[in-house]
Design an enzyme around this catalytic site. Structure first.
Site, PDB file in Angstrom:
ATOM      1  N   HIS A  37       0.921  -1.052   0.206  1.00 36.11           N
ATOM      2  CA  HIS A  37      -0.086   0.079  -0.130  1.00 36.11           C
ATOM      3  C   HIS A  37       0.838   1.340  -0.062  1.00 36.11           C
ATOM      4  O   HIS A  37       0.582   2.272  -0.791  1.00 36.11           O
ATOM      5  CB  HIS A  37      -0.860   0.138   1.293  1.00 36.11           C
ATOM      6  CG  HIS A  37      -1.743  -1.126   1.544  1.00 36.11           C
ATOM      7  ND1 HIS A  37      -1.822  -2.061   2.434  1.00 36.11           N
ATOM      8  CD2 HIS A  37      -3.023  -1.490   0.748  1.00 36.11           C
ATOM      9  CE1 HIS A  37      -2.788  -2.770   2.408  1.00 36.11           C
ATOM     10  NE2 HIS A  37      -3.472  -2.276   1.263  1.00 36.11           N
ATOM     11  N   SER A 185      -0.015  -8.966   1.248  1.00 41.08           N
ATOM     12  CA  SER A 185      -1.350  -8.722   1.314  1.00 41.08           C
ATOM     13  C   SER A 185      -1.739  -8.621   2.924  1.00 41.08           C
ATOM     14  O   SER A 185      -1.165  -9.403   3.759  1.00 41.08           O
ATOM     15  CB  SER A 185      -2.181 -10.141   0.618  1.00 41.08           C
ATOM     16  OG  SER A 185      -3.465 -10.192   1.130  1.00 41.08           O
TER      17      SER A 185
HETATM   18  P1  AMP Z   1      -6.617  -3.499  -0.296  1.00 34.85           P
HETATM   19  O1  AMP Z   1      -6.390  -2.703   1.124  1.00 34.85           O
HETATM   20  O2  AMP Z   1      -6.102  -4.670  -0.496  1.00 34.85           O
HETATM   21  O3  AMP Z   1      -8.185  -3.332  -0.922  1.00 34.85           O
HETATM   22  O4  AMP Z   1      -5.597  -2.729  -1.420  1.00 34.85           O
HETATM   23  C1  AMP Z   1      -5.608  -1.729  -1.831  1.00 34.85           C
HETATM   24  C2  AMP Z   1      -4.589  -1.233  -2.850  1.00 34.85           C
HETATM   25  O5  AMP Z   1      -3.558  -1.823  -2.614  1.00 34.85           O
HETATM   26  C3  AMP Z   1      -5.151  -1.963  -4.023  1.00 34.85           C
HETATM   27  O6  AMP Z   1      -4.999  -1.253  -5.355  1.00 34.85           O
HETATM   28  C4  AMP Z   1      -4.166  -3.268  -4.210  1.00 34.85           C
HETATM   29  O7  AMP Z   1      -4.066  -3.848  -5.474  1.00 34.85           O
HETATM   30  C5  AMP Z   1      -2.969  -2.493  -3.712  1.00 34.85           C
HETATM   31  N1  AMP Z   1      -2.146  -3.698  -3.093  1.00 34.85           N
HETATM   32  C6  AMP Z   1      -2.423  -4.617  -2.243  1.00 34.85           C
HETATM   33  N2  AMP Z   1      -1.322  -5.363  -2.182  1.00 34.85           N
HETATM   34  C7  AMP Z   1      -0.353  -4.922  -2.938  1.00 34.85           C
HETATM   35  C8  AMP Z   1       0.979  -5.393  -3.344  1.00 34.85           C
HETATM   36  N3  AMP Z   1       1.473  -6.360  -2.520  1.00 34.85           N
HETATM   37  N4  AMP Z   1       1.736  -4.423  -4.025  1.00 34.85           N
HETATM   38  C9  AMP Z   1       1.153  -3.766  -4.680  1.00 34.85           C
HETATM   39  N5  AMP Z   1      -0.165  -3.102  -4.464  1.00 34.85           N
HETATM   40  C10 AMP Z   1      -0.942  -3.880  -3.575  1.00 34.85           C
END
Ligand code: AMP
Length: 287
Positions: A37, A185
Site C-alpha cells: 500500500h 497482502s
Molecule cells: P486492499 O487494501 O487490499 O483493498 O488494497 C488496496 C490497494 O493496494 C489496491 O489497489 C491493491 O491492489 C493494492 N495492493 C495490495 N497489495 C499490494 C501489493 N502487494 N503490491 C502492490 N499493491 C498492492
C-alpha cells in the site's frame, strides 16, 4: 495529516485544494496497511501535489461467507504509516456514512467481473466498482493509483472510469513482494507459519510460468498446465483457478504475448490469496 470521516468534508477539502492549484492523487485501501500500500502512496506522490488515502473495509465487496467480520482493522497504525509517508489527508468514512438506510444504487461493469475472481466471488466486483465510484466522488482525484496485485480489479476500474468519463487517470503500480516472493497482502496476517510456507506454491508456480515465457514458450495451454501442476503438488493449498487471459476481455488466450495476464488464486486453509504476472500492450513483462 488530516483525518476526515465525512464525505462532505472530504469534498470541501478536495475542492479547496484544487482551487489552490493542487493536483490530487488518491490511494484507496481497506487498511491493515503494508509496504505494498505504502508503495502506492509513493507512486501517487510522483503524479500530484497532494496525496489522499482512504481506509474503508467495504462490506459490499465481501460475499456472505467471506471474511468481512474478521478482516484486520487498525486505523491508528494505518494513520501513523500514511502520515510518515507524507499523505495530506486520510479519508476514513464509516459504514453508515457510505451506505445510509435506503441505499439502492449499483455500478456494474458487464462481463469482466464474471471471470477469474468472479467465479468464486460473483458479486465482488460490483462491490468494488460501487465503492470506488463513491470514493472518487468524495475525493475527486485527478489520478488514482491501484496495485497490479489485484490486476482484474485494476482492469475493471480502468474500464469503468473510461466508460463513465470519470476524468480520473488510473495508474497501476507493480506488486510488492516479501523477500521469499509471496505477494504482500493484508490477508497474509491470517496465515500460520506452516500455511505461510505452503502459500509460496502460488508465486512459485507463477514464476515458473513467467520464466518459461521469458525463455520463449508462447503456448498458453502448456504454461497454464505447468503452473497448475506446481500448485497441485502442494497438498496444503487448494487451487481456485490459474489461467492466462487477455487483459482486454479477460478471456483465455492461446498464445502468450502483449496484453496477456496470467493470474491465479488459491486457498490456504480458509485464506484466499491472489497473484499474477502480466505482459503489457508494449510487450514489457512484469511479475
Ligand atoms: P486492499 O487494501 O487490499 O483493498 O488494497 C488496496 C490497494 O493496494 C489496491 O489497489 C491493491 O491492489 C493494492 N495492493 C495490495 N497489495 C499490494 C501489493 N502487494 N503490491 C502492490 N499493491 C498492492
Amino acid at each position: 495529516m488530516l483525518i476526515i470521516p465525512e464525505i462532505h468534508e472530504m469534498q470541501r477539502w478536495s475542492d479547496s485544494a484544487r482551487r489552490d492549484g493542487n493536483r490530487i492523487a488518491f490511494v484507496p485501501t481497506m487498511g491493515a496497511l503494508h509496504e505494498g500500500h505504502l508503495t502506492l502512496v509513493d507512486r501517487a506522490r510522483q503524479h500530484a501535489d497532494l496525496v489522499v488515502a482512504s481506509v474503508f473495509v467495504n462490506p459490499a465487496q465481501f460475499g456472505p461467507n467471506e471474511d468481512f467480520d474478521r478482516y484486520p482493522r487498525d486505523l491508528e497504525a494505518d494513520a501513523a504509516m500514511l502520515h510518515d509517508r507524507g499523505v495530506a489527508a486520510l479519508f476514513a468514512p464509516n459504514r453508515d456514512g457510505m451506505y445510509p438506510d435506503g441505499f439502492r444504487t449499483t455500478v456494474h461493469v458487464a462481463e469482466l467481473g464474471g471471470m477469474l475472481e468472479g467465479g468464486a466471488r460473483p458479486t465482488h466486483f460490483d462491490g468494488v466498482t460501487l465503492i470506488v465510484t463513491k470514493l472518487f466522488h468524495a475525493v475527486r482525484p485527478d489520478v488514482a493509483v491501484f496495485g497490479r496485485k489485484d490486476a482484474q480489479q485494476a482492469i475493471i476500474i480502468r474500464r469503468m472510469t473510461r466508460d463513465l468519463d470519470f476524468g480520473t487517470e488510473i495508474v497501476v503500480a507493480p506488486t510488492v513482494r516479501e523477500r521469499d516472493g509471496l505477494a504482500m497482502s493484508s490477508r497474509n496476517r491470517y496465515l500460520s507459519s506452516e500455511e505461510r510456507e505452503a502459500a509460496l506454491a502460488l508465486p512459485r508456480a507463477l514464476k515458473a510460468g513467467f520464466e518459461a515465457y521469458r525463455d520463449g514458450e508462447r503456448n498458453a495451454r502448456a504454461v497454464v498446465k505447468m503452473m497448475r501442476a506446481i500448485i497441485e503438488s502442494e497438498p496444503r493449498v487448494r487451487l481456485d483457478y490459474i489461467d492466462a487471459v487477455s487483459t482486454g476481455s479477460l478471456e483465455p488466450v492461446e498464445r502468450l504475448g502483449a496484453g496477456t495476464l496470467a493470474a491465479g488464486a488459491v486457498y490456504v486453509g480458509s485464506t484466499r490469496l491472489l497473484d499474477n504476472w502480466w505482459i503489457d500492450d508494449d510487450g514489457h513483462e512484469e511479475m
